[in-house]
Motif scaffolding. Sequence first.
Motif, PDB file in Angstrom:
ATOM      1  N   ASP A 181     -13.115   5.008  63.906  1.00  0.00           N
ATOM      2  CA  ASP A 181     -12.589   4.573  62.621  1.00  0.00           C
ATOM      3  C   ASP A 181     -12.297   3.082  62.698  1.00  0.00           C
ATOM      4  N   GLN A 182     -12.669   2.357  61.663  1.00  0.00           N
ATOM      5  CA  GLN A 182     -12.369   0.935  61.626  1.00  0.00           C
ATOM      6  C   GLN A 182     -10.864   0.726  61.548  1.00  0.00           C
ATOM      7  N   ARG A 197     -13.735   9.194  66.352  1.00  0.00           N
ATOM      8  CA  ARG A 197     -14.106  10.206  65.377  1.00  0.00           C
ATOM      9  C   ARG A 197     -15.190  11.140  65.911  1.00  0.00           C
ATOM     10  N   ARG A 243      -8.661   6.394  67.426  1.00  0.00           N
ATOM     11  CA  ARG A 243      -9.640   6.091  66.388  1.00  0.00           C
ATOM     12  C   ARG A 243     -10.986   6.778  66.641  1.00  0.00           C
ATOM     13  N   MET A 276     -13.135   6.386  55.127  1.00  0.00           N
ATOM     14  CA  MET A 276     -12.839   5.243  55.984  1.00  0.00           C
ATOM     15  C   MET A 276     -14.122   4.769  56.671  1.00  0.00           C
ATOM     16  N   THR A 290     -16.575   3.198  59.549  1.00  0.00           N
ATOM     17  CA  THR A 290     -16.644   3.494  60.972  1.00  0.00           C
ATOM     18  C   THR A 290     -17.400   2.403  61.718  1.00  0.00           C
TER      19      THR A 290
END
Length: 287
Positions: free
Chosen positions: A259-260, A234, A232, A1, A3
């Motif tokens: 996280d996007q 990380r 989100r 994913m 970032t």
Amino acid sequence: METLKIATFNINGIRSRLPALLEWLARETPDVVCLQELKAPDAAFPAEAIRAAGYGAIWQGQASWNGVAILARGMEPLEIRRGLPGGEGDTHSRYLEAAAHGVIVGCLYLPNGNPQPGPKFDYKLAWFERLIEHAAGLYASGHPVVLAGDYNVVPTDEDIYNPRSWQKDALLQPESRACYARLLEQGWTDALRARHPDARLYTFWDYFRQHWQKDSGLRIDHLLLSADLAPRLRDAGVDRWVRDLPHASDHAPTWILLDQATEAQPAPRRKTPAKRPRKQPGDAAEG
């Protein structure tokens, strides 16, 4: 994913620290950067050098003191506001808000408040009240928001190498800590502490008594996350190597990795077979 990296950095004079800033941008490539203590008027902001490094920027400078800026990699930040509400007559450049890379970012430089007690500490607390009120509206909006900057508050004794010699400092006063705690009570997540709940992490080492060499630091640069951003998170950390550069700021860049966001895809519709009409006498045979 994919970032998104968002950082805050009290640069303590952007003209004298520009080489360090550009080196850090090239090496760490943050997506959004909040800068404090530009100590330069608007006309002296090095926009061309920052643009050449791949960043758009908005800024609110001030000669000799204060000053804030927001940089965004590969795009121009969309300015939302400059200055907190309720600041009639306040000439300090301490707050800038913009949207970039799908997130609203509030860049702040909270007053130091020393010496205390006195008018500077009163101004610190009054400014903090304005921040708390504005932050409540941002949090309630439901938008993804990061409040990043130099808060000039050591939240707890775990955020300083030794509180004894700082007991009279405005950064550790019960009133300052209570304001910060009230901000968190709105629901904001202190990203660095959430990611490293038990670590001794510092973001500032003053220039006196070899505090950098002895790692005698304070954690006063914070990134607070709204409710939808907290899950989100990380990673978070401090780029200590920047503090070790020649003629360095007394702060080090502090950052978070998110996280996007992924757009929710609509649930596929269940296909139901169309009802075939009953064949009537004389209908042609199907081909």
